[in-house]
Design a protein around this motif. Structure first.
Motif, PDB file in Angstrom:
ATOM      1  N   UNK A  12       4.309   2.525  15.354  1.00 25.17           N
ATOM      2  CA  UNK A  12       3.824   3.193  14.099  1.00 25.17           C
ATOM      3  C   UNK A  12       2.575   3.881  14.660  1.00 25.17           C
ATOM      4  N   UNK A  13       2.572   5.160  14.309  1.00 23.60           N
ATOM      5  CA  UNK A  13       1.573   6.341  14.809  1.00 23.60           C
ATOM      6  C   UNK A  13       0.499   6.353  13.884  1.00 23.60           C
ATOM      7  N   UNK A  14      -0.749   5.776  14.204  1.00 23.24           N
ATOM      8  CA  UNK A  14      -2.013   5.739  13.307  1.00 23.24           C
ATOM      9  C   UNK A  14      -1.613   5.167  11.693  1.00 23.24           C
ATOM     10  N   UNK A  15      -1.264   3.822  11.868  1.00 25.71           N
ATOM     11  CA  UNK A  15      -0.817   3.400  10.570  1.00 25.71           C
ATOM     12  C   UNK A  15      -1.810   3.094   9.409  1.00 25.71           C
ATOM     13  N   UNK A  16      -3.161   2.994  10.029  1.00 32.23           N
ATOM     14  CA  UNK A  16      -4.271   2.604   9.152  1.00 32.23           C
ATOM     15  C   UNK A  16      -5.027   3.875   8.698  1.00 32.23           C
ATOM     16  N   UNK A  17      -4.571   5.056   9.059  1.00 28.08           N
ATOM     17  CA  UNK A  17      -5.303   6.463   8.510  1.00 28.08           C
ATOM     18  C   UNK A  17      -5.070   6.211   6.944  1.00 28.08           C
ATOM     19  N   UNK A  18      -6.323   6.444   6.331  1.00 23.95           N
ATOM     20  CA  UNK A  18      -6.419   6.588   4.771  1.00 23.95           C
ATOM     21  C   UNK A  18      -6.536   5.216   4.196  1.00 23.95           C
ATOM     22  N   UNK A  19      -6.169   3.953   4.944  1.00 25.78           N
ATOM     23  CA  UNK A  19      -6.330   2.730   4.295  1.00 25.78           C
ATOM     24  C   UNK A  19      -7.775   2.393   3.907  1.00 25.78           C
ATOM     25  N   UNK A  20      -7.810   1.540   2.884  1.00 30.92           N
ATOM     26  CA  UNK A  20      -9.170   1.139   2.732  1.00 30.92           C
ATOM     27  C   UNK A  20      -9.324  -0.451   3.379  1.00 30.92           C
ATOM     28  N   UNK A  21     -10.450  -1.100   3.851  1.00 29.62           N
ATOM     29  CA  UNK A  21     -10.592  -2.049   4.407  1.00 29.62           C
ATOM     30  C   UNK A  21      -9.776  -3.177   4.024  1.00 29.62           C
ATOM     31  N   UNK A  22      -9.342  -3.329   2.854  1.00 27.91           N
ATOM     32  CA  UNK A  22      -8.457  -4.452   2.390  1.00 27.91           C
ATOM     33  C   UNK A  22      -6.951  -4.316   2.809  1.00 27.91           C
ATOM     34  N   UNK A  23      -6.548  -2.755   2.721  1.00 27.33           N
ATOM     35  CA  UNK A  23      -5.346  -2.458   2.931  1.00 27.33           C
ATOM     36  C   UNK A  23      -5.248  -2.475   4.558  1.00 27.33           C
ATOM     37  N   UNK A  24      -6.001  -2.132   5.348  1.00 26.19           N
ATOM     38  CA  UNK A  24      -6.050  -2.269   6.732  1.00 26.19           C
ATOM     39  C   UNK A  24      -5.789  -3.836   7.129  1.00 26.19           C
ATOM     40  N   UNK A  25      -6.583  -4.674   6.444  1.00 25.67           N
ATOM     41  CA  UNK A  25      -6.465  -6.019   6.943  1.00 25.67           C
ATOM     42  C   UNK A  25      -5.189  -6.613   6.256  1.00 25.67           C
ATOM     43  N   UNK A  26      -4.487  -6.415   5.491  1.00 27.97           N
ATOM     44  CA  UNK A  26      -3.236  -6.622   4.964  1.00 27.97           C
ATOM     45  C   UNK A  26      -2.166  -6.269   5.999  1.00 27.97           C
ATOM     46  N   UNK A  27      -2.224  -4.773   6.224  1.00 28.74           N
ATOM     47  CA  UNK A  27      -1.513  -4.528   7.367  1.00 28.74           C
ATOM     48  C   UNK A  27      -1.356  -5.134   8.698  1.00 28.74           C
ATOM     49  N   UNK A  28      -2.684  -5.417   9.090  1.00 26.76           N
ATOM     50  CA  UNK A  28      -2.859  -6.078  10.540  1.00 26.76           C
ATOM     51  C   UNK A  28      -2.200  -7.533  10.362  1.00 26.76           C
ATOM     52  N   UNK A  29      -2.493  -8.277   9.192  1.00 30.72           N
ATOM     53  CA  UNK A  29      -1.849  -9.629   9.076  1.00 30.72           C
ATOM     54  C   UNK A  29      -0.402  -9.590   8.879  1.00 30.72           C
ATOM     55  N   UNK A  30       0.177  -8.651   8.278  1.00 27.90           N
ATOM     56  CA  UNK A  30       1.778  -8.282   8.251  1.00 27.90           C
ATOM     57  C   UNK A  30       2.148  -7.983   9.551  1.00 27.90           C
ATOM     58  N   UNK A  31       1.535  -7.181  10.110  1.00 31.30           N
ATOM     59  CA  UNK A  31       2.285  -6.952  11.565  1.00 31.30           C
ATOM     60  C   UNK A  31       2.233  -7.955  12.617  1.00 31.30           C
TER      61      UNK A  31
END
Length: 309
Positions: free
Chosen positions: A159-178
């Motif tokens: 994943x290349x810069x997967x958190x670009x443009x995500x809000x804090x909740x979206x970043x946390x969701x992606x982090x927990x999912x990965x």
């Protein structure tokens, strides 16, 4: 531990004209780990990822996926890779499920409905998978892109810069999912970013790259006590008496002190014994804590002196 690396880079270099974009990179990525690729914008992260997935050619060096050369055995190697470089490619006028069905038809050998349902559950999109993608938030689209990338059960997800443009909740969701994905599926995950705080929370190890060069690879799993023990900070009073007791109990230790605390290297057992000595001597102990360097501290420590002015 006899696990073999999923991904190996050996001497990977990319030159454009007289400019060296990526300079002799070598590192391994192990199964089930989240491996961070950290560096400022323009450091060479995306160029390296593009070479890893065969989107651009290497000037020299080799990338292997489960022992298969990306150059010599491209198709066999890529079957083992799931990747999102920049943004996931999705059809916004179709539902999330239709997107996955469409991609499943392109996978050699196909993907059955059970696997589609499995990845939908993995990325927690069950409630919205029948809605059109155009109604999805950016974070949901990112998770759908990840679901698409792992449909064929790859060995590594890039994943290349997967958190670009995500809000804090979206970043946390992606982090927990990965994290969940790496643990349950055993997939190695490679994530590039310039966000130090997110990498520290997400990754097991981090490769620090600057000006196309690999400066260091750092481990960020839960701190383990080594032969030298842990760095422990005691908040107490009076300081001078405490320092004298510490020096008497811990021979040849490097002890630092300020007006509020004493810091030194100790084993867990010695930490308890020293605390007991402080209390017995009538010293007020207000706090005991382990001192660790943040990823930001370590990043600055590694990159200082390597900047091009």
């Amino acid at each position: 531990m006899n696990e073999q690396p999923v991904v190996q880079l050996r001497g990977v270099t990319k030159k454009i004209g007289t400019r060296t974009i990526v300079d002799d990179l070598s590192f391994d990525v192990m199964p089930g780990e989240i491996f961070g690729f950290l560096g400022p914008n323009g450091a060479g992260k995306t160029t390296t990822i593009r070479m890893m997935v065969g989107l651009i050619s290497m000037t020299s060096g080799e990338v292997t996926i489960e022992g298969l050369s990306v150059v010599k055995e491209f198709e066999r190697a890529m079957v083992r890779v799931g990747a999102i470089v920049e943004n996931p490619e999705l059809y916004k006028f179709m539902t999330g499920y239709q997107n996955l069905e469409h991609y499943a038809r392109m996978v050699p050998g196909g993907v059955d409905k059970a696997r589609i349902d499995e990845v939908i559950a993995l990325v927690k999109l069950e409630q919205r998978i029948q809605d059109k993608v155009k109604t999805y938030s950016l974070g949901m689209r990112q998770r759908l892109g990840v679901a698409q990338a792992i449909l064929h059960k790859p060995s590594v997800l890039i994943l290349d810069e997967p958190t670009n443009g995500l809000d804090p909740e979206g970043i946390r969701e992606l982090r927990d999912y990965l994290r969940h994905l790496s643990r349950t599926e055993g997939i190695a995950v490679i994530v590039s970013s310039h966000l130090l705080s997110e990498m520290e929370l997400m990754c097991d190890r981090v490769a620090i790259i600057q000006n196309g060069k690999l400066l260091d690879v750092r481990t960020f799993k839960e701190t383990q006590e080594g032969e030298e023990g842990l760095t422990i900070r005691f908040e107490l009073d009076p300081i001078e008496r405490a320092r004298t007791i510490a020096a008497g109990m811990v021979r040849d230790a490097e002890i630092s002190a300020d007006e509020h605390s004493v810091t030194l290297r100790l084993t867990r057992e010695m930490t308890a014994k020293l605390n007991a000595e402080f209390v017995a001597a009538g010293i007020q102990v207000y706090g005991i804590g382990q001192v660790t360097k943040s990823l930001e501290d370590q990043f600055l420590e590694v990159t200082r002196g390597n900047r091009i002015v």
